[in-house]
Design an enzyme around this catalytic site. Structure first.
Site, PDB file in Angstrom:
ATOM      1  N   GLU A  21     -10.639 -11.263  -1.080  1.00 52.95           N
ATOM      2  CA  GLU A  21     -10.348 -10.437   0.092  1.00 52.95           C
ATOM      3  C   GLU A  21     -11.653  -9.880   0.650  1.00 52.95           C
ATOM      4  OE1 GLU A  21      -6.074  -8.863   0.107  1.00 52.95           O
ATOM      5  OE2 GLU A  21      -7.241  -7.477  -1.084  1.00 52.95           O
ATOM      6  N   HIS A  33      -8.362  -3.845  -6.143  1.00 53.24           N
ATOM      7  CA  HIS A  33      -8.259  -3.883  -4.678  1.00 53.24           C
ATOM      8  C   HIS A  33      -9.419  -3.114  -4.053  1.00 53.24           C
ATOM      9  CE1 HIS A  33      -6.847  -3.310  -0.608  1.00 53.24           C
ATOM     10  NE2 HIS A  33      -6.111  -4.393  -0.817  1.00 53.24           N
ATOM     11  N   SER A  65      -6.050  -9.586   6.721  1.00 53.60           N
ATOM     12  CA  SER A  65      -5.482  -9.868   8.043  1.00 53.60           C
ATOM     13  C   SER A  65      -4.758 -11.219   8.117  1.00 53.60           C
ATOM     14  CB  SER A  65      -6.558  -9.772   9.132  1.00 53.60           C
ATOM     15  OG  SER A  65      -7.059  -8.442   9.193  1.00 53.60           O
ATOM     16  N   LYS A  68       0.861  -1.197   0.000  1.00 52.06           N
ATOM     17  CA  LYS A  68       0.000   0.000   0.000  1.00 52.06           C
ATOM     18  C   LYS A  68       0.893   1.243   0.000  1.00 52.06           C
ATOM     19  CE  LYS A  68      -3.400  -2.943   2.123  1.00 52.06           C
ATOM     20  NZ  LYS A  68      -4.603  -3.104   2.906  1.00 52.06           N
ATOM     21  N   GLY A 124      -7.197  -5.307   7.039  1.00 57.73           N
ATOM     22  CA  GLY A 124      -6.647  -4.331   7.980  1.00 57.73           C
ATOM     23  C   GLY A 124      -7.397  -4.259   9.300  1.00 57.73           C
TER      24      GLY A 124
HETATM   25  P1  PGA Z   1      -4.145  -6.720   5.425  1.00 58.80           P
HETATM   26  O1  PGA Z   1      -4.344  -6.206   3.917  1.00 58.80           O
HETATM   27  O2  PGA Z   1      -3.312  -7.970   5.360  1.00 58.80           O
HETATM   28  O3  PGA Z   1      -3.457  -5.598   6.124  1.00 58.80           O
HETATM   29  O4  PGA Z   1      -5.518  -7.007   5.964  1.00 58.80           O
HETATM   30  C1  PGA Z   1      -4.555  -7.116   2.876  1.00 58.80           C
HETATM   31  C2  PGA Z   1      -4.810  -6.390   1.594  1.00 58.80           C
HETATM   32  O5  PGA Z   1      -5.404  -5.302   1.606  1.00 58.80           O
HETATM   33  O6  PGA Z   1      -4.418  -6.874   0.512  1.00 58.80           O
END
Ligand code: PGA
Length: 249
Positions: free
Chosen positions: A167, A95, A213, A11, A173
């Site tokens: 996802e 995404h 996560s 990110k 997150g």
């Molecule tokens: P995260 O993000 O592992 O921090 O939950 C995953 C992503 O957005 O691809």
């Protein structure tokens, strides 16, 4: 089935110097196990440094976004061929942060995905439902639409260069990961939809990876499910030890 894909989505984190330093520190931990492919997606400004530092290491470099036109008056945008020149072999499309914060729609994601494939990039194509959609019992309906529209007009010969990342938005997150059972159910559904869009044999060649996560502690449970062919890792990929543990899980 091709090698499992472990992809790090950084990110808007890490400068070019920090990216190069991370890759230098990662290299002694490579090669990854033979059944793992490792890809890093740093910010655009880090891509040249990342690909230079990763050369010969087996690490693939991905962009986090792309624009579908080849060139022209599109202020702020970057084309798939520019990403190739910067050393990328992958790009991420669809995404949920692009969908939610920047208003991207399935049609635009489809154009981006096709532009990448035409330019010779592999794609990590992301789909997933929000918490409201899950609570309303719409998970399968939502991911079916994202798949059908996002992969529209992508020929069978190209689809094995796409990894579908499931996802669930509520897991990104938040520290609230999907259970292996919830993820496996969605992945099996995605595989069966791909089978309808292409063929069962073709669908079996497409990697379906989980994101949301993922940590060193939960990755093994997730990846031991039959249709989970890798992970897209955000927060837990920013720390070297944590990412190495995920690669080696
Ligand atoms: P995260 O993000 O592992 O921090 O939950 C995953 C992503 O957005 O691809």
């Amino acid at each position: 089935m091709p090698r499992a894909l472990i992809a790090a989505n950084w990110k808007m984190n890490k400068t070019a110097a920090e990216t190069a330093e991370f890759i230098r520190a990662l290299k002694p931990h490579l090669p990854a196990p033979a059944n793992r492919e490792v890809v890093l997606a740093p910010p655009f400004t880090s891509l040249p440094a990342a690909s230079a530092e990763a050369r010969g290491s087996g690490i693939g470099i991905a962009a986090q976004d792309v624009f579908w036109e080849k060139q022209g008056a599109f202020t702020g945008e970057i084309s798939a061929s520019m990403l190739r020149e910067a050393g990328c072999s992958y790009a991420i499309t669809g995404h949920s942060e692009r969908r939610r914060i920047f208003g991207e729609k399935d049609r635009q994601i489809n154009l981006k995905t096709r532009a990448c494939l035409e330019a010779g990039l592999n794609v990590i194509f992301c789909i997933g439902e929000t918490l409201d959609e899950r609570d309303a019992g719409k998970t399968f309906k939502v991911i079916k639409k994202q798949l059908n529209q996002g992969l529209k007009n992508i020929p069978r010969g190209d689809i094995s260069r796409v990894a579908v990342a499931y996802e669930p938005v509520w897991a990104i997150g938040t520290g609230r990961t999907a259970t292996p059972g919830q993820a496996a159910e969605a992945h099996a559904f995605i595989r069966s939809e791909l089978g309808k869009m292409y063929s069962g044999n073709t669908a079996a060649q497409v990697r379906i990876i989980y994101g949301g996560s993922v940590t060193p502690d939960n990755v093994k449970g997730l990846m031991s499910e039959p249709d989970i062919d890798g992970a897209l890792v955000g927060g837990a990929s920013l720390d070297l030890d944590s990412f190495v543990r995920i690669i080696r899980s």
